[in-house]
Write an enzyme that holds these catalytic residues in place. Structure first.
Site, PDB file in Angstrom:
ATOM      1  N   TYR A   1       0.910  -1.217  -0.032  1.00 28.72           N
ATOM      2  CA  TYR A   1      -0.016   0.020   0.023  1.00 28.72           C
ATOM      3  C   TYR A   1       0.964   1.292  -0.158  1.00 28.72           C
ATOM      4  O   TYR A   1       1.594   1.457   0.794  1.00 28.72           O
ATOM      5  CB  TYR A   1      -0.942   0.105   1.277  1.00 28.72           C
ATOM      6  CG  TYR A   1      -2.048  -0.676   1.058  1.00 28.72           C
ATOM      7  CD1 TYR A   1      -3.022  -0.733   0.270  1.00 28.72           C
ATOM      8  CD2 TYR A   1      -2.509  -1.719   2.244  1.00 28.72           C
ATOM      9  CE1 TYR A   1      -4.186  -1.360   0.114  1.00 28.72           C
ATOM     10  CE2 TYR A   1      -3.530  -2.445   2.203  1.00 28.72           C
ATOM     11  CZ  TYR A   1      -4.512  -2.239   1.154  1.00 28.72           C
ATOM     12  OH  TYR A   1      -5.488  -3.049   1.180  1.00 28.72           O
TER      13      TYR A   1
ATOM     14  N   ASP B   1      -6.328  -0.991  -6.249  1.00 27.94           N
ATOM     15  CA  ASP B   1      -8.019  -0.785  -6.222  1.00 27.94           C
ATOM     16  C   ASP B   1      -8.411  -0.420  -4.924  1.00 27.94           C
ATOM     17  O   ASP B   1      -9.703  -0.517  -4.662  1.00 27.94           O
ATOM     18  CB  ASP B   1      -8.509  -2.326  -6.483  1.00 27.94           C
ATOM     19  CG  ASP B   1      -8.122  -3.553  -5.447  1.00 27.94           C
ATOM     20  OD1 ASP B   1      -7.394  -2.846  -4.277  1.00 27.94           O
ATOM     21  OD2 ASP B   1      -8.176  -4.549  -5.674  1.00 27.94           O
TER      22      ASP B   1
ATOM     23  N   HIS C   1     -10.270  -7.505  -4.923  1.00 29.44           N
ATOM     24  CA  HIS C   1      -9.887  -7.600  -3.589  1.00 29.44           C
ATOM     25  C   HIS C   1     -10.831  -8.356  -2.777  1.00 29.44           C
ATOM     26  O   HIS C   1     -11.427  -7.976  -1.682  1.00 29.44           O
ATOM     27  CB  HIS C   1     -10.027  -6.141  -3.172  1.00 29.44           C
ATOM     28  CG  HIS C   1      -9.215  -5.599  -2.096  1.00 29.44           C
ATOM     29  ND1 HIS C   1      -8.140  -4.601  -2.209  1.00 29.44           N
ATOM     30  CD2 HIS C   1      -9.255  -5.859  -0.473  1.00 29.44           C
ATOM     31  CE1 HIS C   1      -7.572  -4.424  -1.109  1.00 29.44           C
ATOM     32  NE2 HIS C   1      -8.203  -5.044  -0.116  1.00 29.44           N
TER      33      HIS C   1
HETATM   34  C1  LIG Z   1      -9.611 -10.355   5.475  1.00 30.71           C
HETATM   35  C2  LIG Z   1      -8.953  -9.818   4.293  1.00 30.71           C
HETATM   36  C3  LIG Z   1      -7.882  -8.949   4.303  1.00 30.71           C
HETATM   37  C4  LIG Z   1      -7.154  -8.433   3.014  1.00 30.71           C
HETATM   38  N1  LIG Z   1      -6.323  -7.417   3.169  1.00 30.71           N
HETATM   39  C5  LIG Z   1      -5.744  -7.160   1.958  1.00 30.71           C
HETATM   40  C6  LIG Z   1      -4.815  -6.148   1.885  1.00 30.71           C
HETATM   41  O1  LIG Z   1      -4.419  -5.796   3.175  1.00 30.71           O
HETATM   42  N2  LIG Z   1      -4.024  -5.939   0.746  1.00 30.71           N
HETATM   43  C7  LIG Z   1      -4.613  -6.110  -0.329  1.00 30.71           C
HETATM   44  O2  LIG Z   1      -4.016  -5.853  -1.388  1.00 30.71           O
HETATM   45  N3  LIG Z   1      -5.506  -7.016  -0.531  1.00 30.71           N
HETATM   46  C8  LIG Z   1      -6.051  -7.670   0.685  1.00 30.71           C
HETATM   47  N4  LIG Z   1      -7.059  -8.323   0.604  1.00 30.71           N
HETATM   48  C9  LIG Z   1      -7.557  -9.031  -0.732  1.00 30.71           C
HETATM   49  C10 LIG Z   1      -6.891 -10.170  -1.055  1.00 30.71           C
HETATM   50  O3  LIG Z   1      -5.387 -10.287  -1.330  1.00 30.71           O
HETATM   51  C11 LIG Z   1      -7.542 -10.873  -2.272  1.00 30.71           C
HETATM   52  O4  LIG Z   1      -7.761 -10.179  -3.278  1.00 30.71           O
HETATM   53  C12 LIG Z   1      -8.750 -11.601  -1.808  1.00 30.71           C
HETATM   54  O5  LIG Z   1      -8.884 -12.187  -0.752  1.00 30.71           O
HETATM   55  C13 LIG Z   1      -9.032 -12.708  -2.838  1.00 30.71           C
HETATM   56  O6  LIG Z   1     -10.279 -13.415  -2.602  1.00 30.71           O
HETATM   57  P1  LIG Z   1     -10.550 -14.572  -1.861  1.00 30.71           P
HETATM   58  O7  LIG Z   1     -10.631 -14.155  -0.558  1.00 30.71           O
HETATM   59  O8  LIG Z   1     -11.965 -14.922  -2.135  1.00 30.71           O
HETATM   60  O9  LIG Z   1      -9.509 -15.714  -2.176  1.00 30.71           O
HETATM   61  C14 LIG Z   1      -7.743  -8.787   1.786  1.00 30.71           C
HETATM   62  C15 LIG Z   1      -8.739  -9.875   1.809  1.00 30.71           C
HETATM   63  C16 LIG Z   1      -9.458 -10.364   3.012  1.00 30.71           C
HETATM   64  C17 LIG Z   1     -10.519 -11.551   2.962  1.00 30.71           C
END
Ligand SMILES: Cc1cc2nc3c(=O)[nH]c(=O)nc-3n(C[C@H](O)[C@H](O)[C@H](O)COP(=O)(O)O)c2cc1C
Length: 497
Positions: A238, A266, A357
């Site tokens: 980030y 995003d 995301h």
């Molecule tokens: C609890 C949680 C926290 C997340 N935190 C971040 C983050 O800090 N940075 C980021 O780029 N994506 C974050 N994501 C998105 C994930 O990298 C990813 O795009 C997403 O979880 C994929 O979908 P899925 O959970 O259905 O496999 C987060 C997702 C979840 C569920």
């Protein structure tokens, strides 16, 4: 720092906005002056004024946060353990069920959905809400997995599939599967060892972990948890409005041997995750009327609070600066339209992650798998695909090896999986994540045999029928976990859950 011992009775006197002391890991801090500055608002701190705040504090603050943000003189001393019984401890439940027998044996988890069933039972409500929530009406979150239900296989027969090999490389780095563990913030909400569970499992199972900027273990702890010398990790970035902080972070990652930088594009503002927001209201005492003095908007919970540094002005020009800062391959995480993927390829970046995301940002954003189809087509038209120097990753809703194979057939190098691994370690620690990866390997082997593909190179576009993909009709009920197969609760009897 002085090692003065202070009694619990003494601490308990500083229980209001005029004088607010809290105990974190046995250390007592005077946070009175910090109350108005706390990004999560003062109320959450005041709830623990004069008490032990460790359980609430730990999962969402990396080690060193207090030391870095408070002047030394605000350190009061150590809590006298002989007096500790008198301290009112937090009312928060343990993250994981106290009784290990309450968990079904790990081998009863037969697929990734099963971990979700178990995690929902054992996670404390705030953690469940943060992990499981999506933005607004959660349409995109459900669509992420539904979209895979609109793709069907065209298997080939009579091929020698006695040996099946699903190993591959991501950005030139070896992986036992075309799958990586994507970045998910606040790992210690679910388990005391947080993201380290993922590091250990990734190392043991030969897959790559993407370390989040907003991890709740420190970067050093996560890197230190590697189980093999040659274990590969990526870093999710980030970008901070203060570029020098980001520069330091990126250089630290590179020096620690991180092999890829995934810049999240995003999330100029965090999506509204209402499930999470409701919980957070509760957590900070929603039953107490807001006294109107609090100026900080707490309505988006801890996640919003800790991510307020993310720079919404980030744009294409900043990539030139980033490329000067690091030699790591740069991948944009969160690309959702072919125009941006083409631009990234033309700029010579190392790749893109087609992702929304996990449905946590813009509701009604399309699924990564749907975007993949248009991205590959646009790149092909411009002679930019296939290109070993530009890799396409996707994430969101991937729960089965069949999903992975559909993505690979359509041109993805690998897919990221998020929530299922969080759920797996919240319930079972790193062993849960190892089991989840082993299940995926078993599914991979079987599915590759059944589609007639001994290697990933044999998984080609002709093996999938994607005609229904962009129809946006939910041909499969939105939650596979609840509808498609017998749920774990039924299989093992509700009493055990
Ligand atoms: C609890 C949680 C926290 C997340 N935190 C971040 C983050 O800090 N940075 C980021 O780029 N994506 C974050 N994501 C998105 C994930 O990298 C990813 O795009 C997403 O979880 C994929 O979908 P899925 O959970 O259905 O496999 C987060 C997702 C979840 C569920």
């Amino acid at each position: 720092m002085s090692e003065k011992l202070v009694s619990a009775e003494q601490v308990a006197k500083h229980n209001n906005a005029e004088s607010c002391w809290v105990i974190v890991n046995g250390d007592i801090w005077d946070v009175t002056d910090f109350l108005p500055e706390h990004p999560g608002g003062s109320k959450i701190i005041l709830k623990y004024a004069g008490k032990d705040a460790t359980e609430e504090y730990e999962p969402i603050h990396p080690p060193g946060t207090l030391e870095d943000n408070l002047p030394k003189e605000k350190y009061i001393g150590k809590i006298d353990p002989a007096t500790v019984k008198e301290v009112a401890v937090t009312e928060t439940k343990q993250a994981v069920a106290q009784d290990p027998n309450a968990l079904p044996p790990l081998d009863q988890c037969l697929n990734l959905y099963d971990f979700e069933v178990v995690a929902k039972k054992v996670l404390k409500p705030t953690a469940w809400a943060y992990y499981s929530s999506g933005a607004d009406d959660e349409v995109t979150m459900r669509e992420n997995s539904s979209a895979y239900g609109r793709i069907w296989f065209r298997p080939r027969i009579l091929r020698d599939v006695s040996k099946v090999d699903f190993s591959t490389t991501l950005l030139g780095q070896k992986s036992s599967l075309p799958i990586y563990i994507t970045a998910t913030a606040l790992g210690r909400l679910g388990h005391p060892d947080g993201e380290k569970n993922l590091t250990i499992a990734a190392g043991k199972e030969g897959v790559i972990q993407m370390i989040p900027t907003l991890a709740s273990c420190s970067f050093e702890e996560i890197v230190g948890a590697r189980v093999r010398e040659d274990q590969v990790q990526f870093f999710q970035l980030y970008v901070n409005a203060n570029r020098s902080i980001t520069e330091k972070l990126v250089k630290k990652a590179e020096a620690a041997g991180v092999k890829g930088l995934f810049v999240t594009v995003d999330a100029p503002q965090l999506g509204r995750r209402e499930k999470d927001m409701r919980m957070k209201f509760d957590d900070v005492g929603s039953r107490v009327q807001n006294d109107g003095k609090e100026s900080v908007d707490r309505s988006q919970g801890a996640a919003r609070a800790i991510s307020s540094f993310i720079d919404p002005s980030l744009n294409w020009k900043d990539l030139e600066w980033l490329r000067k800062v690091t030699k790591m391959p740069i991948v944009l995480k969160g690309v959702q339209a072919w125009e941006d993927a083409v631009k990234a390829a033309e700029l010579g970046l190392a790749g893109v992650v087609l992702s929304n995301h996990g449905g946590r940002q813009l509701d009604y954003a399309r699924s990564g798998i749907e975007v993949l189809e248009e991205v590959v087509s646009a790149l092909k038209q411009r002679g930019l695909f296939p290109n070993p120097k530009f890799e396409i990753f996707i994430d969101g809703g991937v729960r089965r090896a069949s999903d992975v194979l559909k993505a690979v057939a359509m041109g993805a190098t690998a897919v990221g999986i998020g929530r299922p691994f969080l759920y797996a370690y919240s319930a079972y620690g790193h062993a849960g994540v190892e089991h989840a990866l082993q299940l995926l390997k078993a599914e991979m082997e079987m599915n590759m045999r059944l589609i007639g593909a001994p290697t990933l190179k044999d998984v080609v576009p002709e093996m999938v029928d994607t005609r229904a993909l962009s129809a946006h009709i939910n041909s499969v009920p939105h939650s596979h976990g609840e509808q498609v197969y017998e749920r774990m609760a039924t299989a093992i009897g509700p009493a055990k859950l």
